[in-house]
Write a protein that holds these residues in place. Structure first.
Motif, PDB file in Angstrom:
ATOM      1  N   ASP A 293       0.861  -1.184   0.000  1.00  0.00           N
ATOM      2  CA  ASP A 293       0.000   0.000   0.000  1.00  0.00           C
ATOM      3  C   ASP A 293       0.896   1.233   0.000  1.00  0.00           C
ATOM      4  O   ASP A 293       1.698   1.425   0.921  1.00  0.00           O
ATOM      5  N   GLN A 294       0.769   2.037  -1.043  1.00  0.00           N
ATOM      6  CA  GLN A 294       1.590   3.233  -1.178  1.00  0.00           C
ATOM      7  C   GLN A 294       0.728   4.486  -0.999  1.00  0.00           C
ATOM      8  O   GLN A 294      -0.214   4.708  -1.753  1.00  0.00           O
ATOM      9  N   THR A 295       1.044   5.265   0.012  1.00  0.00           N
ATOM     10  CA  THR A 295       0.271   6.485   0.242  1.00  0.00           C
ATOM     11  C   THR A 295       0.713   7.596  -0.709  1.00  0.00           C
ATOM     12  O   THR A 295       1.839   7.603  -1.219  1.00  0.00           O
ATOM     13  N   PHE A 296      -0.193   8.529  -0.930  1.00  0.00           N
ATOM     14  CA  PHE A 296       0.091   9.752  -1.679  1.00  0.00           C
ATOM     15  C   PHE A 296      -0.776  10.842  -1.080  1.00  0.00           C
ATOM     16  O   PHE A 296      -1.660  10.586  -0.260  1.00  0.00           O
ATOM     17  N   ARG A 297      -0.530  12.061  -1.460  1.00  0.00           N
ATOM     18  CA  ARG A 297      -1.340  13.195  -1.004  1.00  0.00           C
ATOM     19  C   ARG A 297      -1.905  13.893  -2.224  1.00  0.00           C
ATOM     20  O   ARG A 297      -1.215  14.064  -3.233  1.00  0.00           O
ATOM     21  N   ILE A 298      -3.178  14.293  -2.093  1.00  0.00           N
ATOM     22  CA  ILE A 298      -3.868  14.866  -3.239  1.00  0.00           C
ATOM     23  C   ILE A 298      -4.556  16.170  -2.839  1.00  0.00           C
ATOM     24  O   ILE A 298      -5.087  16.303  -1.723  1.00  0.00           O
ATOM     25  N   ALA A 299      -4.518  17.129  -3.745  1.00  0.00           N
ATOM     26  CA  ALA A 299      -5.318  18.352  -3.642  1.00  0.00           C
ATOM     27  C   ALA A 299      -6.162  18.418  -4.900  1.00  0.00           C
ATOM     28  O   ALA A 299      -5.632  18.357  -6.013  1.00  0.00           O
ATOM     29  N   ALA A 300      -7.483  18.513  -4.727  1.00  0.00           N
ATOM     30  CA  ALA A 300      -8.373  18.472  -5.887  1.00  0.00           C
ATOM     31  C   ALA A 300      -9.594  19.328  -5.642  1.00  0.00           C
ATOM     32  O   ALA A 300     -10.222  19.245  -4.586  1.00  0.00           O
ATOM     33  N   SER A 301      -9.928  20.147  -6.638  1.00  0.00           N
ATOM     34  CA  SER A 301     -11.152  20.937  -6.573  1.00  0.00           C
ATOM     35  C   SER A 301     -12.075  20.645  -7.743  1.00  0.00           C
ATOM     36  O   SER A 301     -13.170  21.207  -7.824  1.00  0.00           O
ATOM     37  N   SER A 302     -11.650  19.795  -8.663  1.00  0.00           N
ATOM     38  CA  SER A 302     -12.460  19.527  -9.852  1.00  0.00           C
ATOM     39  C   SER A 302     -12.622  18.033 -10.052  1.00  0.00           C
ATOM     40  O   SER A 302     -11.855  17.222  -9.521  1.00  0.00           O
ATOM     41  N   ARG A 303     -13.605  17.693 -10.827  1.00  0.00           N
ATOM     42  CA  ARG A 303     -13.786  16.296 -11.183  1.00  0.00           C
ATOM     43  C   ARG A 303     -12.559  15.814 -11.963  1.00  0.00           C
ATOM     44  O   ARG A 303     -11.901  16.566 -12.662  1.00  0.00           O
ATOM     45  N   PHE A 304     -12.274  14.532 -11.839  1.00  0.00           N
ATOM     46  CA  PHE A 304     -11.147  13.954 -12.563  1.00  0.00           C
ATOM     47  C   PHE A 304     -11.402  12.470 -12.767  1.00  0.00           C
ATOM     48  O   PHE A 304     -12.324  11.893 -12.174  1.00  0.00           O
ATOM     49  N   LYS A 305     -10.602  11.876 -13.600  1.00  0.00           N
ATOM     50  CA  LYS A 305     -10.659  10.437 -13.791  1.00  0.00           C
ATOM     51  C   LYS A 305      -9.266   9.871 -13.557  1.00  0.00           C
ATOM     52  O   LYS A 305      -8.273  10.603 -13.513  1.00  0.00           O
ATOM     53  N   MET A 306      -9.200   8.571 -13.367  1.00  0.00           N
ATOM     54  CA  MET A 306      -7.921   7.900 -13.190  1.00  0.00           C
ATOM     55  C   MET A 306      -7.777   6.812 -14.237  1.00  0.00           C
ATOM     56  O   MET A 306      -8.751   6.126 -14.571  1.00  0.00           O
ATOM     57  N   GLN A 307      -6.572   6.697 -14.757  1.00  0.00           N
ATOM     58  CA  GLN A 307      -6.295   5.731 -15.816  1.00  0.00           C
ATOM     59  C   GLN A 307      -5.056   4.921 -15.470  1.00  0.00           C
ATOM     60  O   GLN A 307      -4.198   5.365 -14.697  1.00  0.00           O
ATOM     61  N   LEU A 308      -4.988   3.765 -16.067  1.00  0.00           N
ATOM     62  CA  LEU A 308      -3.880   2.833 -15.840  1.00  0.00           C
ATOM     63  C   LEU A 308      -3.168   2.586 -17.162  1.00  0.00           C
ATOM     64  O   LEU A 308      -3.811   2.364 -18.196  1.00  0.00           O
ATOM     65  N   LEU A 336      -9.407   6.947  -2.098  1.00  0.00           N
ATOM     66  CA  LEU A 336      -9.314   8.404  -2.106  1.00  0.00           C
ATOM     67  C   LEU A 336      -9.833   8.957  -0.787  1.00  0.00           C
ATOM     68  O   LEU A 336     -10.667   8.333  -0.114  1.00  0.00           O
ATOM     69  N   PRO A 337      -9.379  10.145  -0.403  1.00  0.00           N
ATOM     70  CA  PRO A 337      -9.791  10.697   0.893  1.00  0.00           C
ATOM     71  C   PRO A 337     -11.267  11.063   0.935  1.00  0.00           C
ATOM     72  O   PRO A 337     -11.923  11.243  -0.107  1.00  0.00           O
ATOM     73  N   VAL A 338     -11.781  11.186   2.144  1.00  0.00           N
ATOM     74  CA  VAL A 338     -13.157  11.624   2.345  1.00  0.00           C
ATOM     75  C   VAL A 338     -13.339  12.992   1.688  1.00  0.00           C
ATOM     76  O   VAL A 338     -12.479  13.875   1.793  1.00  0.00           O
ATOM     77  N   GLY A 339     -14.443  13.147   0.987  1.00  0.00           N
ATOM     78  CA  GLY A 339     -14.701  14.385   0.268  1.00  0.00           C
ATOM     79  C   GLY A 339     -14.603  14.225  -1.224  1.00  0.00           C
ATOM     80  O   GLY A 339     -14.993  15.116  -1.974  1.00  0.00           O
ATOM     81  N   PHE A 367     -16.044  19.159  -1.984  1.00  0.00           N
ATOM     82  CA  PHE A 367     -15.487  20.447  -1.580  1.00  0.00           C
ATOM     83  C   PHE A 367     -14.020  20.399  -1.970  1.00  0.00           C
ATOM     84  O   PHE A 367     -13.542  19.386  -2.516  1.00  0.00           O
ATOM     85  N   TYR A 368     -13.308  21.493  -1.760  1.00  0.00           N
ATOM     86  CA  TYR A 368     -11.890  21.498  -2.099  1.00  0.00           C
ATOM     87  C   TYR A 368     -11.143  20.605  -1.118  1.00  0.00           C
ATOM     88  O   TYR A 368     -10.983  20.936   0.052  1.00  0.00           O
ATOM     89  N   VAL A 369     -10.704  19.474  -1.609  1.00  0.00           N
ATOM     90  CA  VAL A 369      -9.927  18.543  -0.800  1.00  0.00           C
ATOM     91  C   VAL A 369      -8.465  18.962  -0.928  1.00  0.00           C
ATOM     92  O   VAL A 369      -7.876  18.860  -2.007  1.00  0.00           O
TER      93      VAL A 369
END
Length: 408
Positions: A293-308, A336-339, A367-369
């Motif tokens: 399990d690899q942690t990361f930190r994210i800041a996001a205010s808009s919708r997004f998608k994730m791809q592999l 992903l974090p709460v929010g 909200f702005y995460v």
């Protein structure tokens, strides 16, 4: 026993920025840029320069009401006939009626064509007027009431602001227009032979869409109001405006944040059993799975998608390969974090990442995460792991690329 697998992950985040435009007389601009100091405040900021009414004369009142003022020096309304003393029909004298009800207008993204709805209403009206002398400003007095009181105190249904700088034959007034307000008028006690209003000052109120559901970039649109007798801006039958319409141009700029950080060394993933390899080495206990399990930190205010993306493709996921060409699949998932919700408003907990993008097409911040932790989960399932353990001494490796993409 040697370590048997490693996975290198590469992470990318796409960010689009919207540029704000320069405002002019009837241009209204607003900007959304997430505020790390107040992440729950997710709304547009009105960036339109305001006129002196809200800037200098009644700033506290404007702020409390959430309204903004503009001035148009190109609109002059002129009386085409004398204003008779104590006239009974308000349309034959000084009258103002503005579109104080809410109107919808559409704004369109300049690149994608996406549309959103903005609402506008006119919340106040005023201007600088001049009149003939005699009678001068005293001609507006009525028995027992001074002319100042009659202009500082707005006629119903308008509301007073107390604004009234004046001279002997001129004054600057400003009245508020509540939602749905009709005409407001004043009758002089003496006939006025000539009068005109050589500036128009107005206040407006805005309702803007939720920026969290909008794409980065600029949304533009406009709304046009008619002016003149019977129009949206109606000054009665005597006062005639120099224009028959007024257009408001809107530019909404959206500058979203999408940033992903992993800790130093976090892009090199070593898959190991629960408790490490020692139990197998010491007691021959077969691991049930290999994972990290690899942690990361994210800041996001808009919708997004994730791809592999994968250096080795195995069906709908990535693979690992040893020096002999033997391959096993590795499962990748994300928390992903709460929010930040996934489709159907579901919390994102170990959501599988697949090559076809199924299940990760849309993530929506509520909200702005800002700088919150998430986790990437890498795992070789037990059935596939047994294949690896049957070849001791082998090292399996591959490259997995995880992409956070704001282009949804």
């Amino acid at each position: 026993m040697k370590r048997i697998s490693s996975v290198i992950t590469q992470m990318g985040a796409a960010v689009l920025l919207g540029a704000s435009s320069v405002a002019s007389a009837n241009d209204i601009t607003a900007l959304f840029r997430p505020n790390p100091g107040n992440p729950m405040e997710n709304k547009f900021e009105n960036t339109t320069p305001i006129s002196s009414i809200c800037a200098a004369h009644i700033p506290a009142r404007c702020k409390a009401l959430g309204i903004f003022s503009l001035r148009d020096n190109d609109i002059v309304t002129t009386a085409n006939a004398p204003i008779l003393a104590n006239h009974e029909d308000e349309r034959q004298g000084f009258m103002v009626k503005v579109p104080s009800d809410w109107r919808d207008l559409q704004v369109t993204h300049s690149s994608t064509g996406e549309t959103e709805t903005v609402q506008l209403r006119i919340a106040g009206i005023g201007g600088f007027w001049r009149m003939s002398r005699p009678p001068g400003v005293g001609g507006w007095a009525q028995p027992g009431t001074s002319w100042q009181s009659r202009w500082q105190t707005a006629p119903s249904p308008c509301q007073s602001t107390g604004h009234l700088p004046a001279g002997v034959a001129s004054a600057s007034y400003f009245w508020l227009t509540p939602e749905g307000a009709g005409a407001c008028s004043r009758q002089p006690s003496q006939t006025i032979n000539a009068m005109y209003v050589n500036t128009m000052e107005y206040a407006y109120e805005l309702r803007t869409p939720n920026p969290l559901g909008m794409s980065s970039g600029q949304y533009v649109g406009s709304i046009t109001y008619s002016m003149g007798p019977g129009g949206d801006y109606d000054f009665g039958d005597v006062f005639i405006p120099s224009k028959n319409a007024i257009t408001f141009n809107f530019t909404l700029s959206v500058e979203h944040a999408l940033k992903v950080d992993i800790p130093p060394g976090g892009n090199r993933i070593e898959l190991i059993p629960d408790g490490g390899w020692q139990a197998w080495l010491d007691r021959g206990r077969t691991p049930t799975r290999l994972y990290r399990d690899q942690t990361f930190r994210i800041a996001a205010s808009s919708r997004f998608k994730m791809q592999l993306e994968c250096s080795i493709v195995m069906n709908n996921t990535c693979g690992l390969r040893n020096g002999n060409g033997d391959e096993v699949p590795v499962q990748v998932a994300v928390t992903l974090p709460v929010g930040i919700d996934g489709q159907d408003d579901q919390a994102v907990r170990k959501r599988p990442l697949r090559l076809d993008g199924t299940g990760t097409e849309l993530f929506q911040p509520l909200f702005y995460v800002n700088d919150r932790p998430g986790t990437l989960h890498f795992e070789v399932l037990s059935d596939d792991m047994r294949e690896m353990l049957s070849r001791p001494g082998s090292t399996y490796s591959g490259v997995v690329t995880v992409v956070w993409d704001s282009q949804v």
